[in-house]
Write a protein that holds these residues in place. Structure first.
Motif, PDB file in Angstrom:
ATOM      1  N   THR A 200       0.826  -1.205   0.000  1.00 39.68           N
ATOM      2  CA  THR A 200       0.000   0.000   0.000  1.00 39.68           C
ATOM      3  C   THR A 200       0.859   1.252   0.000  1.00 39.68           C
ATOM      4  O   THR A 200       2.011   1.241   0.426  1.00 39.68           O
ATOM      5  N   SER A 201       0.270   2.336  -0.448  1.00 39.51           N
ATOM      6  CA  SER A 201       0.928   3.638  -0.395  1.00 39.51           C
ATOM      7  C   SER A 201      -0.039   4.689   0.134  1.00 39.51           C
ATOM      8  O   SER A 201      -0.025   5.846  -0.295  1.00 39.51           O
ATOM      9  N   GLU A 202      -0.909   4.281   1.060  1.00 40.72           N
ATOM     10  CA  GLU A 202      -1.855   5.212   1.673  1.00 40.72           C
ATOM     11  C   GLU A 202      -1.827   5.063   3.187  1.00 40.72           C
ATOM     12  O   GLU A 202      -1.677   3.955   3.708  1.00 40.72           O
ATOM     13  N   PHE A 203      -1.966   6.181   3.860  1.00 38.16           N
ATOM     14  CA  PHE A 203      -2.091   6.142   5.311  1.00 38.16           C
ATOM     15  C   PHE A 203      -3.185   7.096   5.740  1.00 38.16           C
ATOM     16  O   PHE A 203      -3.449   8.108   5.088  1.00 38.16           O
ATOM     17  N   ALA A 204      -3.853   6.747   6.853  1.00 38.45           N
ATOM     18  CA  ALA A 204      -4.940   7.567   7.388  1.00 38.45           C
ATOM     19  C   ALA A 204      -4.651   7.872   8.843  1.00 38.45           C
ATOM     20  O   ALA A 204      -4.545   6.964   9.673  1.00 38.45           O
ATOM     21  N   ILE A 205      -4.494   9.142   9.148  1.00 31.13           N
ATOM     22  CA  ILE A 205      -4.219   9.584  10.517  1.00 31.13           C
ATOM     23  C   ILE A 205      -4.610  11.053  10.631  1.00 31.13           C
ATOM     24  O   ILE A 205      -4.567  11.794   9.640  1.00 31.13           O
ATOM     25  N   ASN A 206      -5.015  11.450  11.821  1.00 33.70           N
ATOM     26  CA  ASN A 206      -5.398  12.839  12.063  1.00 33.70           C
ATOM     27  C   ASN A 206      -4.135  13.657  12.336  1.00 33.70           C
ATOM     28  O   ASN A 206      -3.631  13.692  13.458  1.00 33.70           O
ATOM     29  N   GLU A 223       8.575   9.229   7.395  1.00 35.09           N
ATOM     30  CA  GLU A 223       9.081   8.432   6.284  1.00 35.09           C
ATOM     31  C   GLU A 223       8.093   8.400   5.127  1.00 35.09           C
ATOM     32  O   GLU A 223       8.482   8.461   3.956  1.00 35.09           O
ATOM     33  N   CYS A 224       6.803   8.311   5.443  1.00 35.29           N
ATOM     34  CA  CYS A 224       5.780   8.312   4.387  1.00 35.29           C
ATOM     35  C   CYS A 224       5.755   9.662   3.660  1.00 35.29           C
ATOM     36  O   CYS A 224       5.702   9.725   2.428  1.00 35.29           O
ATOM     37  N   VAL A 225       5.811  10.736   4.432  1.00 31.38           N
ATOM     38  CA  VAL A 225       5.739  12.081   3.845  1.00 31.38           C
ATOM     39  C   VAL A 225       6.977  12.389   3.008  1.00 31.38           C
ATOM     40  O   VAL A 225       6.906  13.113   2.005  1.00 31.38           O
ATOM     41  N   ALA A 226       8.106  11.802   3.370  1.00 35.88           N
ATOM     42  CA  ALA A 226       9.341  12.040   2.612  1.00 35.88           C
ATOM     43  C   ALA A 226       9.266  11.488   1.190  1.00 35.88           C
ATOM     44  O   ALA A 226      10.016  11.926   0.314  1.00 35.88           O
ATOM     45  N   GLY A 227       8.370  10.523   0.961  1.00 36.22           N
ATOM     46  CA  GLY A 227       8.135  10.031  -0.390  1.00 36.22           C
ATOM     47  C   GLY A 227       9.339   9.371  -1.037  1.00 36.22           C
ATOM     48  O   GLY A 227      10.148   8.715  -0.375  1.00 36.22           O
ATOM     49  N   LYS A 228       9.463   9.575  -2.337  1.00 36.27           N
ATOM     50  CA  LYS A 228      10.514   8.910  -3.111  1.00 36.27           C
ATOM     51  C   LYS A 228      11.914   9.250  -2.633  1.00 36.27           C
ATOM     52  O   LYS A 228      12.835   8.433  -2.747  1.00 36.27           O
ATOM     53  N   SER A 229      12.093  10.446  -2.112  1.00 33.46           N
ATOM     54  CA  SER A 229      13.424  10.852  -1.659  1.00 33.46           C
ATOM     55  C   SER A 229      13.751  10.357  -0.260  1.00 33.46           C
ATOM     56  O   SER A 229      14.869  10.533   0.221  1.00 33.46           O
ATOM     57  N   GLY A 230      12.772   9.731   0.419  1.00 38.82           N
ATOM     58  CA  GLY A 230      12.982   9.240   1.773  1.00 38.82           C
ATOM     59  C   GLY A 230      13.344   7.774   1.807  1.00 38.82           C
ATOM     60  O   GLY A 230      13.539   7.134   0.765  1.00 38.82           O
ATOM     61  N   PRO A 231      13.412   7.189   3.007  1.00 36.62           N
ATOM     62  CA  PRO A 231      13.846   5.792   3.165  1.00 36.62           C
ATOM     63  C   PRO A 231      12.884   4.773   2.570  1.00 36.62           C
ATOM     64  O   PRO A 231      13.299   3.643   2.275  1.00 36.62           O
ATOM     65  N   PHE A 236       3.596   8.387  -0.855  1.00 35.13           N
ATOM     66  CA  PHE A 236       2.393   7.950  -0.149  1.00 35.13           C
ATOM     67  C   PHE A 236       1.326   9.037  -0.263  1.00 35.13           C
ATOM     68  O   PHE A 236       1.644  10.220  -0.374  1.00 35.13           O
ATOM     69  N   ASN A 237       0.075   8.622  -0.194  1.00 35.34           N
ATOM     70  CA  ASN A 237      -1.049   9.554  -0.102  1.00 35.34           C
ATOM     71  C   ASN A 237      -1.649   9.479   1.286  1.00 35.34           C
ATOM     72  O   ASN A 237      -1.721   8.389   1.885  1.00 35.34           O
ATOM     73  N   MET A 238      -2.088  10.616   1.821  1.00 37.71           N
ATOM     74  CA  MET A 238      -2.792  10.630   3.089  1.00 37.71           C
ATOM     75  C   MET A 238      -4.282  10.781   2.851  1.00 37.71           C
ATOM     76  O   MET A 238      -4.706  11.596   2.033  1.00 37.71           O
ATOM     77  N   ARG A 254      -8.709  -1.127  -0.918  1.00 40.24           N
ATOM     78  CA  ARG A 254      -7.509  -0.801  -1.695  1.00 40.24           C
ATOM     79  C   ARG A 254      -6.223  -0.719  -0.874  1.00 40.24           C
ATOM     80  O   ARG A 254      -5.199  -0.244  -1.343  1.00 40.24           O
ATOM     81  N   GLY A 255      -6.287  -1.232   0.343  1.00 37.38           N
ATOM     82  CA  GLY A 255      -5.082  -1.279   1.168  1.00 37.38           C
ATOM     83  C   GLY A 255      -4.844   0.011   1.918  1.00 37.38           C
ATOM     84  O   GLY A 255      -5.498   1.024   1.682  1.00 37.38           O
ATOM     85  N   GLY A 256      -3.907  -0.025   2.838  1.00 36.81           N
ATOM     86  CA  GLY A 256      -3.582   1.170   3.603  1.00 36.81           C
ATOM     87  C   GLY A 256      -3.428   0.860   5.074  1.00 36.81           C
ATOM     88  O   GLY A 256      -3.575  -0.280   5.521  1.00 36.81           O
ATOM     89  N   ILE A 257      -3.137   1.882   5.829  1.00 37.03           N
ATOM     90  CA  ILE A 257      -3.017   1.763   7.277  1.00 37.03           C
ATOM     91  C   ILE A 257      -3.827   2.883   7.913  1.00 37.03           C
ATOM     92  O   ILE A 257      -3.821   4.027   7.442  1.00 37.03           O
ATOM     93  N   PHE A 258      -4.562   2.531   8.970  1.00 37.57           N
ATOM     94  CA  PHE A 258      -5.370   3.477   9.720  1.00 37.57           C
ATOM     95  C   PHE A 258      -4.799   3.544  11.124  1.00 37.57           C
ATOM     96  O   PHE A 258      -4.584   2.511  11.765  1.00 37.57           O
ATOM     97  N   MET A 259      -4.569   4.754  11.603  1.00 39.85           N
ATOM     98  CA  MET A 259      -3.968   4.906  12.930  1.00 39.85           C
ATOM     99  C   MET A 259      -4.679   5.970  13.757  1.00 39.85           C
ATOM    100  O   MET A 259      -4.936   7.074  13.275  1.00 39.85           O
TER     101      MET A 259
END
Length: 332
Positions: A200-206, A223-231, A236-238, A254-259
């Motif tokens: 997945t390339s999506e995350f859900a968090i407030n 790390e997610c926000v850093a995108g392609k230039s990060g580790p 990623f999309n939020m 469609r996959g993802g993580i909810f936190m």
């Protein structure tokens, strides 16, 4: 093209293939009936004048919406007369509701209207339910009867009231999605054997709470926000709806993580969401769909509950992402 299988037909077949007893089938059918009624109430809420807040608060001190109470009543009226439900626990009730005259085999825990702060702006909301076996031989009904670990659930699921009304159902043998027919009101199987995509390339968090997050969550989101230039080497999309059922339904499809992790905003609270009628039933569904559900430090479904309205940190979704966040917690 074959006709979709109805909820009734699915339950009839499941009663044989998964040895589900008639009483449990009745409970699920009545939950479906309550969801149908709530869907109609939401569609007509503005016209019926039942939008907005009441002057009362629920057991957690949150102001109740008028539709919170409508939804709560719909479930009680649907489940009470069955004779197979011994008691109901709900976000909108201070304590367990012993069904008058009933000595049934099952207990039902409910968040009758999840995400109700979104009602007035016409964003998807939902209902969450958890079904447990009622202890036998108990004199009366108490909080302790409901305090069973998430692994003890015999059925769980949720409804999403959005462009379509969808009922997601799990008996511990996979996850099924039913869509309500807009004319007949019948629930039809439209998403059999739901599986959460592993990658997945999506995350859900407030993110408004970012300044209070603990370091493991800060690290993961950075790390997610850093995108392609990060580790992580990819973008990623939020996504954040603000109702758990809508965010989780998206990750199921469609996959993802909810936190909704623990943070330091209020150090006295171990989390925002409730263990018994939010995290446990949704975690049960997510696991059965191939995902994972964690507090960051352990499996949600294995927690020993202490209170009906107990709060807990929630990290759930695609397994590899949840395990990454858990590894950051373990690293300290």
């Amino acid at each position: 093209m074959s006709q979709p299988v109805s909820l009734t037909a699915y339950l009839t077949e499941a009663a044989v293939s998964h040895r589900i007893d008639e009483a449990l089938v009745t409970v699920v059918q009545q939950i479906g009936a309550a969801c149908r009624e709530i869907s109609g109430a939401l569609n007509h809420a503005a016209l019926a004048g039942i939008l907005g807040a009441t002057e009362s608060a629920n057991a957690s001190g949150e102001t109740q919406k008028k539709l919170d109470l409508v939804a709560n009543d719909a479930f009680i009226h649907a489940l009470g007369p069955t004779g197979v439900v011994a008691g109901i626990a709900s976000e909108e009730l201070d304590g367990p509701y012993p069904v008058p005259g009933a000595s049934g085999d099952y207990l039902v825990l409910l968040d009758p209207l999840d995400g109700s702060s979104n009602i007035d702006v016409n964003i998807s909301v939902g209902s969450i339910f958890s079904i447990l076996r009622a202890p036998r031989g108990a004199a009366g009904l108490s909080d302790a009867d409901f305090l069973q670990a998430g692994t003890a659930q015999v059925c769980a699921g949720f409804a999403v009231y959005g462009p379509a009304t969808v009922l997601v159902l799990c008996f511990g043998h996979g996850v099924q999605g039913f869509t309500m027919h807009p004319i007949s009101g019948e629930f039809l199987l439209t998403q059999p054997d739901i599986r959460i995509p592993e990658h997945t390339s999506e995350f859900a968090i407030n993110t408004s709470n970012q300044r209070w997050w603990q370091p493991p969550v800060q690290r993961y989101i950075a790390e997610c926000v850093a995108g392609k230039s990060g580790p992580r080497g990819r973008d990623f999309n939020m996504r954040w709806v603000g109702s758990m059922v809508a965010d989780v339904y998206r990750l199921l499809t469609r996959g993802g993580i909810f936190m909704y992790p623990r943070d330091t905003k209020d150090a006295t609270k171990p989390g925002k969401l409730r263990l018994m009628y939010e995290a446990n039933p949704i975690g049960y569904v997510v696991e059965q769909a191939g995902g994972a559900a964690s507090t960051g430090y352990g499996r949600i479904l294995e927690l020993a509950p202490e209170q009906v309205h107990q709060r807990v940190a929630v990290i759930m979704g695609s397994r590899e992402e949840v395990e990454r966040v858990a590894s950051y917690h373990a690293a300290g």
